[in-house]
Structure formats: structure tokens, C-alpha cells
Scaffold this active site. Structure first.
Site, PDB file in Angstrom:
ATOM      1  N   HIS A  44       0.848  -1.191   0.000  1.00  0.00           N
ATOM      2  CA  HIS A  44       0.000   0.000   0.000  1.00  0.00           C
ATOM      3  C   HIS A  44       0.876   1.231   0.000  1.00  0.00           C
ATOM      4  O   HIS A  44       1.938   1.227   0.616  1.00  0.00           O
ATOM      5  CB  HIS A  44      -0.909   0.009   1.244  1.00  0.00           C
ATOM      6  N   ASP A  84      -7.917  -5.481   0.120  1.00  0.00           N
ATOM      7  CA  ASP A  84      -8.415  -6.172  -1.066  1.00  0.00           C
ATOM      8  C   ASP A  84      -8.030  -7.637  -1.115  1.00  0.00           C
ATOM      9  O   ASP A  84      -8.593  -8.403  -1.893  1.00  0.00           O
ATOM     10  CB  ASP A  84      -7.907  -5.468  -2.325  1.00  0.00           C
TER      11      ASP A  84
HETATM   12  N1  CMC Z   1       4.201  -7.397  -5.023  1.00  0.00           N
HETATM   13  C1  CMC Z   1       5.540  -7.387  -5.195  1.00  0.00           C
HETATM   14  N2  CMC Z   1       6.322  -6.304  -5.013  1.00  0.00           N
HETATM   15  C2  CMC Z   1       5.698  -5.164  -4.651  1.00  0.00           C
HETATM   16  C3  CMC Z   1       4.301  -5.089  -4.459  1.00  0.00           C
HETATM   17  C4  CMC Z   1       3.558  -6.261  -4.660  1.00  0.00           C
HETATM   18  N3  CMC Z   1       2.216  -6.263  -4.488  1.00  0.00           N
HETATM   19  N4  CMC Z   1       3.952  -3.833  -4.093  1.00  0.00           N
HETATM   20  C5  CMC Z   1       5.094  -3.129  -4.069  1.00  0.00           C
HETATM   21  N5  CMC Z   1       6.146  -3.919  -4.397  1.00  0.00           N
HETATM   22  C6  CMC Z   1       7.557  -3.526  -4.407  1.00  0.00           C
HETATM   23  C7  CMC Z   1       7.892  -2.722  -5.662  1.00  0.00           C
HETATM   24  O1  CMC Z   1       8.334  -3.542  -6.701  1.00  0.00           O
HETATM   25  C8  CMC Z   1       8.964  -1.800  -5.133  1.00  0.00           C
HETATM   26  O2  CMC Z   1      10.167  -2.497  -5.089  1.00  0.00           O
HETATM   27  P1  CMC Z   1      11.579  -1.710  -5.334  1.00  0.00           P
HETATM   28  O3  CMC Z   1      11.651  -0.678  -4.252  1.00  0.00           O
HETATM   29  O4  CMC Z   1      12.591  -2.782  -5.213  1.00  0.00           O
HETATM   30  O5  CMC Z   1      11.467  -1.115  -6.711  1.00  0.00           O
HETATM   31  C9  CMC Z   1       8.553  -1.519  -3.690  1.00  0.00           C
HETATM   32  O6  CMC Z   1       7.757  -2.664  -3.291  1.00  0.00           O
HETATM   33  C10 CMC Z   1       7.725  -0.257  -3.518  1.00  0.00           C
HETATM   34  O7  CMC Z   1       6.646  -0.299  -4.432  1.00  0.00           O
HETATM   35  P2  CMC Z   1       6.013   0.973  -5.134  1.00  0.00           P
HETATM   36  O8  CMC Z   1       5.331   0.553  -6.388  1.00  0.00           O
HETATM   37  O9  CMC Z   1       7.035   2.063  -5.233  1.00  0.00           O
HETATM   38  O10 CMC Z   1       4.956   1.394  -4.043  1.00  0.00           O
HETATM   39  P3  CMC Z   1       3.708   2.316  -4.290  1.00  0.00           P
HETATM   40  O11 CMC Z   1       3.430   2.973  -3.003  1.00  0.00           O
HETATM   41  O12 CMC Z   1       3.876   3.173  -5.492  1.00  0.00           O
HETATM   42  O13 CMC Z   1       2.551   1.256  -4.657  1.00  0.00           O
HETATM   43  C11 CMC Z   1       0.696  -0.174  -4.585  1.00  0.00           C
HETATM   44  C12 CMC Z   1       1.528   0.866  -3.824  1.00  0.00           C
HETATM   45  C13 CMC Z   1      -0.572  -0.476  -3.769  1.00  0.00           C
HETATM   46  C14 CMC Z   1       0.247   0.385  -5.943  1.00  0.00           C
HETATM   47  C15 CMC Z   1       1.541  -1.456  -4.774  1.00  0.00           C
HETATM   48  O14 CMC Z   1       1.924  -1.980  -3.530  1.00  0.00           O
HETATM   49  C16 CMC Z   1       0.826  -2.510  -5.607  1.00  0.00           C
HETATM   50  O15 CMC Z   1       0.857  -2.462  -6.831  1.00  0.00           O
HETATM   51  N6  CMC Z   1       0.130  -3.495  -4.916  1.00  0.00           N
HETATM   52  C17 CMC Z   1      -0.664  -4.459  -5.622  1.00  0.00           C
HETATM   53  C18 CMC Z   1      -2.004  -3.827  -5.980  1.00  0.00           C
HETATM   54  C19 CMC Z   1      -2.912  -3.700  -4.792  1.00  0.00           C
HETATM   55  O16 CMC Z   1      -3.091  -4.626  -4.014  1.00  0.00           O
HETATM   56  N7  CMC Z   1      -3.579  -2.528  -4.683  1.00  0.00           N
HETATM   57  C20 CMC Z   1      -4.575  -2.276  -3.664  1.00  0.00           C
HETATM   58  C21 CMC Z   1      -4.214  -1.185  -2.740  1.00  0.00           C
HETATM   59  S1  CMC Z   1      -5.343  -1.165  -1.326  1.00  0.00           S
HETATM   60  C22 CMC Z   1      -6.835  -0.638  -2.007  1.00  0.00           C
HETATM   61  C23 CMC Z   1      -6.872   0.788  -2.328  1.00  0.00           C
HETATM   62  O17 CMC Z   1      -6.697   1.610  -1.399  1.00  0.00           O
HETATM   63  O18 CMC Z   1      -7.133   1.129  -3.496  1.00  0.00           O
END
Ligand code: CMC
Length: 427
Positions: free
Chosen positions: A305, A362
Site C-alpha cells: 500500500h 483487497d
Molecule cells: N508485489 C511485489 N512487489 C511489490 C508489491 C507487490 N504487491 N507492491 C510493491 N512492491 C515492491 C515494488 O516492486 C517496489 O520495489 P523496489 O523498491 O525494489 O522497486 C517496492 O515494493 C515499492 O513499491 P512501489 O510501487 O514504489 O509502491 P507504491 O506505493 O507506489 O505502490 C501499490 C503501492 C498499492 C500500488 C503497490 O503496492 C501494488 O501495486 N500493490 C498491488 C495492488 C494492490 O493490491 N492494490 C490495492 C491497494 S489497497 C486498495 C486501495 O486503497 O485502493
């Protein structure tokens, strides 16, 4: 608290006020930065930028805290109702018994949609994604309710908000009914908000539908857990759309479009699809390896998240509700074993632990919704239904904010500089 932040750029000194909220990080007010220095700030994804002031929802992502108008989400989910939370988010206080009754009565009286709206559904293919239908029909409401589109009239704003909250279950259920080829059901105003939605979704005109109180309570809790979440992508979209003076129905349609994405509201659908794709517990290591592989775009859906770097407090309540519903329904789907095992493995894997990637709301919501009988394509629609409450509360707050301006981000331009047009024949 610091009063101001001092910044020197190109030898030019400037002081920028530091503003404090009631709780949470202070913010540096950089509104005059461009005027003073000719510089913009660069913050794609708004990771360090507060785009507005708000009194509605507070999140402390490190501590795993979520408060609506000061009340912790677990207390609201366990002790309150979705209608009460809707009132709270919109009005700032919990309702008295009389206020509650009036609010519920008002919402109940707005549950029907204009009869003509039903014809919109028939224009869609039967296999249309229900979120595609929702984007269309919610936007279309602005063509039906002209008497509540003047955003400068506070009474019209209230009526539009009530209409949106009240009609979302009806429209969501119609999207489902259309996809399965069953007749639309009119609302039954003797039922609760949530009971009415379940009946319009799963009932048929040929026989009475009895609302199961365990399912009704679980569904109501799911709605509470999705009601608002501060300045997330779809809420920010609603605010940005609304900042131009667009009508509320158009703004909420914009929010629905944003919510659809798999990184946001679409994650519950994506999470369950992922669990089904994994299929059996023995395949989990393969998917964990893919999630860790930088060259593979695959992510574990339902994990991680932007804000929560500790457990998602909504996930805690959702996990407990999932257990209750599964037990009540006697569900034995192998997907739930995969979910349980995946959670355990990910929670002890250094990659996920180091990056603070915990299951989010989720991860569990899809499991419950599937057990109740919703197809995966409806999951995000249910999220939209619940989040409508937060969207209208945030939209109203924005309109009433005297500091509000049309949202207009700046950019770091890295394209071509000036060049002369070359006529087609000469290229
Ligand atoms: N699986 C594997 N690696 C992950 C994941 C994941 N679900 N989420 C983040 N990472 C890694 C990412 O690759 C990155 O690694 P590095 O620093 O080595 O490049 C690190 O963790 C940080 O990720 P980020 O993309 O910079 O983090 P963010 O804050 O931009 O993204 C997120 C948050 C929710 C979009 C992401 O965690 C994700 O895509 N999760 C899966 C989708 C999901 O479950 N979304 C629902 C969110 S809760 C409902 C809502 O509020 O909408």
C-alpha cells in the site's frame, strides 16, 4: 513545531510557512515558491505533496491507524452501520437517533432511478464489464437530475449527494442483473440499505428473497471498510474533476473510472483472479519468485500500500469477517487455502518483510465477496458503491473550501524545444 522552512535557491533566500494539522506531518506551504524562485517542485505520484486540507479521514500508515472524523475504523466496523458512517463522513459528527432516522429515511426515498435510465443498460453488450456500465450510467445521472447540478447551491449539493449514495446500490445491482440476463428489481424500501442491495442483486421477481442477517452484516461491514480513505487516487480524481466546477454526477463518474484500475479498486478482482491462477498451494513459491523478479511485471495483488507500511487496519477487520462468512456459508473452495498459505509465506519472506508489504483490504474482500456469490467483475463495483460516500463527502468539503482553486499541476518538460513546422510534402 517549526514556523517556517528556509530555502535557498541560486543564492536567493526564501521562508515558507510550515502549517500544522491536528495530527500528522506538518506541511511546508510552497504556494509562493514559483513566484519567488521561478522553480516548481517535482513529485510524481504525490508522494510528498498534500493537495488539500481535509477534516474527514486521517491515516497514519506507519502505525496502521485509520480514523474517520476521529473514530477508529475497527470501532466503526464493529459497532456502527454503513448509513451511520455515511452520515458521519458527510456531516462530521455521529448522528443522534432522530438525525439517523431522518438520514436513513431520506436515503431510502431516493433509491429508485429514473425509469428511462434502464434503457441505458440495454445499450451495453451483455458481457460488458460492470465497471464500464457504472462509468456510463453514473455520468448519465447528470442528464436526469438537472435540479441538483448547481454546485453553488448547498441544498442542491446535499440532494445530489443523497441521490448518489441512494442510487448506487440500485445501479450496481442493475449492472449485475443485466450481465446475467435477469430482470431488474425495484428497490424495496422496507429493507435496510445493504439488505435492499442484496435483494436487488440476488433476488428474482418470481419468489420472495429473504435477507440473511449474517451476510447483510458482513456486507455492511465491507461497505464501512471501503467508505473513505483520505486522498487516494479516485478521491483525488473526484476533487480534481470537481475543482473545475463540474457537476457531482460527472465527478463521481470520474472517480469510478479511476477506481477501476488494478493498482486501486480493481485490486480485489485482480487478487482473486491471481489466487485462482495460482490454484494450488504447491504453486505459491513460483508466484512469490515472480513477484520478487525485477524483470517480471507481476505483483502479488492484494499486497502493499502506498500509505500503510504496517498492517492495513481494514485488512484486520476484513480477515476476521472473511472467517465468519466462510464458516456461516460452509464454503470449501481451494482458493481460500491458497490465500491462507500465501499470506503466511509472504509475511515471513524477507523481500516482503523488508519492503513492508502486508496484505491490504483487497486481499480478503475478494474472498468474502466470492463466498457471498458475487462474480469477480462485481468486486470493484461494490468498492465504488461504498466509496461514493467518501467521494461525495470530500467533494462537498472541497467546494466549501475557500482556498480551493482549479487543480492544475505543473510539469518538468523534457520534450523538443521550439522547431519549425515542415510541410508534409517536404518530410
Ligand atoms: N508485489 C511485489 N512487489 C511489490 C508489491 C507487490 N504487491 N507492491 C510493491 N512492491 C515492491 C515494488 O516492486 C517496489 O520495489 P523496489 O523498491 O525494489 O522497486 C517496492 O515494493 C515499492 O513499491 P512501489 O510501487 O514504489 O509502491 P507504491 O506505493 O507506489 O505502490 C501499490 C503501492 C498499492 C500500488 C503497490 O503496492 C501494488 O501495486 N500493490 C498491488 C495492488 C494492490 O493490491 N492494490 C490495492 C491497494 S489497497 C486498495 C486501495 O486503497 O485502493
Amino acid at each position: 513545531m517549526t514556523d517556517s522552512a528556509h530555502l535557498t535557491i541560486d543564492g536567493k533566500d526564501g521562508d515558507y510557512p510550515v502549517m500544522a494539522g491536528t495530527v500528522g506531518p506538518e506541511v511546508v506551504d510552497i504556494r509562493k515558491l514559483y513566484g519567488n524562485t521561478g522553480r516548481f517542485t517535482y513529485d510524481p505520484g504525490f508522494t510528498s505533496t498534500a493537495a488539500c486540507e481535509s477534516k474527514i479521514t486521517y491515516i497514519d500508515g506507519d502505525a496502521g491507524i485509520l480514523l474517520h472524523r476521529g473514530y477508529p475504523i475497527d470501532q466503526l466496523a464493529e459497532q456502527s452501520s454503513f448509513m451511520e458512517v455515511a452520515y458521519l463522513l458527510m456531516n462530521g459528527e455521529l448522528p443522534t437517533a432522530a438525525e439517523h432516522d431522518l438520514f436513513v429515511r431520506t436515503i431510502t426515498r431516493h433509491t429508485m432511478v429514473h425509469e428511462q435510465l434502464a434503457t441505458f443498460y440495454r445499450g451495453f453488450r451483455r458481457d460488458a464489464h460492470p465497471m464500464a456500465i457504472m462509468c456510463g450510467v453514473v455520468g448519465a445521472l447528470s442528464a436526469f437530475y438537472h435540479d441538483s447540478t448547481d454546485i453553488h447551491d448547498s441544498q442542491q449539493r446535499v440532494i445530489a449527494s443523497h441521490r448518489l449514495i441512494a442510487k448506487m446500490p440500485t445501479m450496481a445491482a442493475m449492472a449485475y442483473k443485466y450481465s446475467v440476463g435477469q430482470p431488474f428489481l425495484y428497490p424495496d424500501n422496507s429493507l435496510s440499505y445493504t439488505g435492499n442491495f442484496l435483494r436487488m442483486t440476488f433476488g428474482v421477481p418470481a419468489e420472495p428473497y429473504v435477507v440473511d442477517p449474517v451476510i447483510e452484516a458482513a456486507m455492511d461491514k465491507i461497505f464501512i471498510l471501503h467508505a473513505d480513505h483520505e486522498q487516494n487516487a479516485s478521491t483525488s480524481t473526484v476533487r480534481l474533476a470537481g475543482s473545475s466546477g463540474a457537476n457531482p454526477f460527472a465527478c463521481i463518474a470520474a472517480g469510478i473510472a479511476c477506481l477501476w484500475g488494478p493498482a486501486h479498486g480493481g485490486a480485489n478482482e485482480a487478487a482473486l483472479n491471481m489466487l485462482r491462477e495460482i490454484g494450488t498451494v504447491d504453486r505459491i513459491p513460483e508466484f512469490i519468485a515472480r513477484a520478487k523478479n525485477k524483470d517480471d511485471p507481476f505483483r502479488l495483488m492484494g499486497f502493499g500500500h502506498r500509505v500503510y507500511k504496517n498492517y492495513d487496519p481494514r485488512a484486520t477487520v476484513m480477515a476476521a469477517t472473511a472467517k465468519e462468512v466462510l464458516a456461516k456459508m460452509g464454503v470449501t473452495d481451494p482458493v481460500f487455502d491458497v490465500a491462507r498459505e500465501l499470506e503466511q509465506i509472504a509475511l515471513s519472506d524477507p523481500y516482503f518483510v523488508d519492503k513492508k508489504l502486508y496484505p491490504n483490504v483487497d486481499f480478503y474482500s475478494g474472498i468474502i465477496l466470492s463466498a457471498i456469490g458475487f462474480p469477480t467483475s462485481m468486486f470493484t463495483v461494490l468498492f465504488a458503491l461504498a466509496r461514493t460516500v467518501g467521494w461525495v463527502a470530500q467533494w462537498n468539503e472541497m467546494i466549501e473550501d475557500h482556498d480551493q482553486k482549479i487543480g492544475r499541476p505543473r510539469q518538468l518538460y523534457t520534450g523538443e524545444t521550439h522547431r519549425e513546422y515542415v510541410p508534409l510534402a517536404a518530410r
